[in-house]
Enzyme design. Structure first.
Site, PDB file in Angstrom:
ATOM      1  N   PHE A  79       0.816  -1.214   0.000  1.00 33.74           N
ATOM      2  CA  PHE A  79       0.000   0.000   0.000  1.00 33.74           C
ATOM      3  C   PHE A  79       0.847   1.261   0.000  1.00 33.74           C
ATOM      4  O   PHE A  79       0.392   2.317  -0.428  1.00 33.74           O
ATOM      5  CB  PHE A  79      -0.987  -0.010   1.180  1.00 33.74           C
ATOM      6  CG  PHE A  79      -0.395   0.439   2.484  1.00 33.74           C
ATOM      7  CD1 PHE A  79      -0.534   1.761   2.891  1.00 33.74           C
ATOM      8  CD2 PHE A  79       0.291  -0.449   3.300  1.00 33.74           C
ATOM      9  CE1 PHE A  79       0.011   2.183   4.100  1.00 33.74           C
ATOM     10  CE2 PHE A  79       0.836  -0.037   4.500  1.00 33.74           C
ATOM     11  CZ  PHE A  79       0.703   1.284   4.905  1.00 33.74           C
ATOM     12  N   THR A  80       2.104   1.173   0.415  1.00 33.25           N
ATOM     13  CA  THR A  80       2.944   2.376   0.456  1.00 33.25           C
ATOM     14  C   THR A  80       3.210   2.948  -0.930  1.00 33.25           C
ATOM     15  O   THR A  80       3.594   4.109  -1.053  1.00 33.25           O
ATOM     16  CB  THR A  80       4.282   2.112   1.180  1.00 33.25           C
ATOM     17  OG1 THR A  80       5.008   1.108   0.489  1.00 33.25           O
ATOM     18  CG2 THR A  80       4.051   1.689   2.625  1.00 33.25           C
TER      19      THR A  80
END
Length: 146
Positions: A79-80
């Protein structure tokens, strides 16, 4: 969707000291899913990744796909990749899709890769992982669904 691809000679994922997945030659795909992403974006990236010619032919030219070289794909949710670092020193993850929704798109993406006949391994969605890889080249690409 954002995909960071690394051409590798090997890669593995460990969780709490236990190896949960590994591949030989192929591509590691770190995939970030954003709020507006849909199945069409997963289909687009799956098709692009399987057919992207990033492996050398006998003349040393990037002319072969992972399919052509009999390679494997490892997918790792990250998700980063949806993080925004423009303001301040702490990334904002406002663009990231909530995990419950993102997992559905992630699963669709993995299935789309598998349907194209490539051996696919995975990390574990929403887990803290140690990813080890040997990048061949180095060769790294960033793809974004259009």
């Amino acid at each position: 969707m954002i995909a960071l691809l690394q051409r590798v000679i090997k890669a593995s994922v460990e969780i709490e000291g236990k190896k949960v997945s590994e591949i030989g030659r192929g591509i590691v795909v770190f995939i970030g899913i954003e709020k507006e992403d849909a199945e069409k974006d997963a289909q687009y990236l799956a098709n692009k990744i399987v057919n992207l010619r990033i492996f050398e032919d006998k003349n040393g030219k990037m002319n072969l796909s992972v399919k052509d070289v009999g390679g494997e794909i490892m997918v790792v949710s990250e998700f980063t990749l949806a993080g925004d670092c423009k303001k301040g020193n702490r990334p904002s993850f406002d663009r990231a899709m909530p995990p419950e929704e993102a997992e559905t798109i992630y699963r669709y993406f993995v299935d789309a890769l598998k349907k194209r006949g490539i051996p696919v391994k995975e990390g574990v969605f929403r887990s803290y992982m140690h990813v080890s890889l040997v990048n061949e080249g180095p060769v790294t690409f960033i793809l974004k669904a259009v």
